[in-house]
Each structure stands twice: as structure tokens, then as C-alpha cells.
Design a protein around this motif. Structure first.
Motif, PDB file in Angstrom:
ATOM      1  N   GLU A  94      24.845  -1.889  56.895  1.00 54.65           N
ATOM      2  CA  GLU A  94      24.656  -2.517  56.099  1.00 54.65           C
ATOM      3  C   GLU A  94      24.590  -3.725  55.131  1.00 54.65           C
ATOM      4  OE1 GLU A  94      28.381  -4.611  57.131  1.00 54.65           O
ATOM      5  OE2 GLU A  94      29.417  -3.902  58.541  1.00 54.65           O
ATOM      6  N   GLU A  95      23.039  -3.916  55.680  1.00 53.65           N
ATOM      7  CA  GLU A  95      22.590  -5.248  54.763  1.00 53.65           C
ATOM      8  C   GLU A  95      21.234  -4.226  53.982  1.00 53.65           C
ATOM      9  OE1 GLU A  95      21.311  -7.486  57.993  1.00 53.65           O
ATOM     10  OE2 GLU A  95      22.880  -8.984  57.711  1.00 53.65           O
ATOM     11  N   ALA A  96      20.923  -2.977  54.850  1.00 56.03           N
ATOM     12  CA  ALA A  96      19.960  -2.402  53.718  1.00 56.03           C
ATOM     13  C   ALA A  96      21.230  -1.632  53.092  1.00 56.03           C
ATOM     14  CB  ALA A  96      19.145  -1.577  54.640  1.00 56.03           C
ATOM     15  N   SER A  97      21.796  -1.321  52.982  1.00 54.59           N
ATOM     16  CA  SER A  97      22.498  -0.519  51.767  1.00 54.59           C
ATOM     17  C   SER A  97      21.933  -1.342  50.532  1.00 54.59           C
ATOM     18  CB  SER A  97      23.683   0.116  52.793  1.00 54.59           C
ATOM     19  OG  SER A  97      24.525  -0.958  52.225  1.00 54.59           O
ATOM     20  N   LEU A  98      22.123   0.002  49.535  1.00 49.43           N
ATOM     21  CA  LEU A  98      22.238  -0.656  48.059  1.00 49.43           C
ATOM     22  C   LEU A  98      22.671  -1.146  48.071  1.00 49.43           C
ATOM     23  CD1 LEU A  98      20.344  -0.296  45.226  1.00 49.43           C
ATOM     24  CD2 LEU A  98      21.136   1.746  45.246  1.00 49.43           C
ATOM     25  N   GLU A  99      24.150  -1.057  47.952  1.00 50.01           N
ATOM     26  CA  GLU A  99      25.627  -1.419  47.692  1.00 50.01           C
ATOM     27  C   GLU A  99      25.584  -2.760  48.159  1.00 50.01           C
ATOM     28  OE1 GLU A  99      28.092  -0.294  45.682  1.00 50.01           O
ATOM     29  OE2 GLU A  99      26.880   1.371  45.562  1.00 50.01           O
ATOM     30  N   ALA A 100      25.069  -3.306  48.881  1.00 49.83           N
ATOM     31  CA  ALA A 100      25.273  -4.790  50.113  1.00 49.83           C
ATOM     32  C   ALA A 100      23.960  -5.564  48.924  1.00 49.83           C
ATOM     33  CB  ALA A 100      24.911  -4.333  51.634  1.00 49.83           C
ATOM     34  N   LEU A 101      23.061  -5.159  48.904  1.00 50.89           N
ATOM     35  CA  LEU A 101      22.459  -5.722  48.073  1.00 50.89           C
ATOM     36  C   LEU A 101      22.665  -5.518  47.094  1.00 50.89           C
ATOM     37  CD1 LEU A 101      18.677  -3.510  48.992  1.00 50.89           C
ATOM     38  CD2 LEU A 101      19.534  -5.837  49.628  1.00 50.89           C
ATOM     39  N   LYS A 102      23.213  -5.158  45.827  1.00 44.16           N
ATOM     40  CA  LYS A 102      24.138  -5.240  44.768  1.00 44.16           C
ATOM     41  C   LYS A 102      25.330  -6.347  44.788  1.00 44.16           C
ATOM     42  CE  LYS A 102      23.318  -1.013  42.401  1.00 44.16           C
ATOM     43  NZ  LYS A 102      24.495   0.860  42.067  1.00 44.16           N
ATOM     44  N   LYS A 103      26.287  -6.552  46.086  1.00 44.55           N
ATOM     45  CA  LYS A 103      27.091  -7.612  46.026  1.00 44.55           C
ATOM     46  C   LYS A 103      25.655  -8.623  46.339  1.00 44.55           C
ATOM     47  CE  LYS A 103      30.454  -4.988  48.022  1.00 44.55           C
ATOM     48  NZ  LYS A 103      31.450  -4.875  49.645  1.00 44.55           N
TER      49      LYS A 103
END
Length: 109
Positions: A94-103
Motif C-alpha cells: 500500500e505504501e509503495a503504490s502511487l495512489e498511496a503516495l498521492k494521498k
């Protein structure tokens, strides 16, 4: 039949006597016996020395194995700790996903 057995046993006895005489042990002199005893004592002393050397060598080898076991246990523990740290430091999916970074960026803004 009994007579044949007696003859066979007598023949065997004669052969044994001949082999004893041919070995020389039947007529061995006291001097020869004392030389043989001295020779056997020397052989025994040699064996005792060899056993002592082998014992010292084996003690040294056992000491080296003990050191190896201690070092192996220490390295094994360090490796386990290292692998645990690596596992804990890995970012989750989750932390590595792009969506998580955007959040996270939005949260920070």
C-alpha cells in the motif's frame, strides 16, 4: 572307525608338535625370551606415546569445533536479526503504490 579317528587325531597332534618346533617357541632360550619381552615393552611404550599424541590432537580438534559452534551460533543470530530488520523496513504494498503516495502528498498539503 574309532581307530581311524585315533589315527587322525594322532596325526594332527604330530603336525602341531612339528609346527611348534619349527616356530622355535618350544625351545626358546631364556635370553631369547627376555629379548622378546624387552621388544614387547618397547612396542607397548611406542603405542602409549602414540595414544597420548592422538589424545592431544583430538583435544585440539574438539576445541576448534567448540569455537566453530560458538561462532556459527553468533552468525546465525546476526543473520536472523538482519533478515528481521530487512523485513520490517520493507514498505508494504500500500505504501509503495502511487495512489498511496498521492494521498500522502494531499495530506501533507
Amino acid at each position: 572307525e574309532l581307530e581311524n579317528q585315533l589315527v587322525a587325531k594322532s596325526k594332527t597332534l604330530d603336525e602341531l608338535k612339528e609346527s611348534l618346533v619349527s616356530d622355535g617357541s618350544a625351545e626358546e632360550t631364556p635370553e631369547a625370551q627376555s629379548l622378546r619381552i624387552a621388544e614387547l615393552c618397547e612396542m607397548k611404550d611406542s603405542i602409549v606415546n602414540q595414544v597420548a599424541q592422538l589424545k592431544a590432537s583430538m583435544e585440539s580438534i574438539l576445541e576448534q569445533w567448540r569455537a566453530y559452534d560458538e561462532i556459527y551460533a553468533e552468525v546465525s543470530l546476526m543473520t536472523t536479526r538482519y533478515l528481521y530488520c530487512i523485513d520490517q523496513c520493507k514498505p508494504s504494498e500500500e505504501e509503495a503504490s502511487l495512489e498511496a503516495l498521492k494521498k500522502q502528498v494531499k495530506t501533507l498539503q
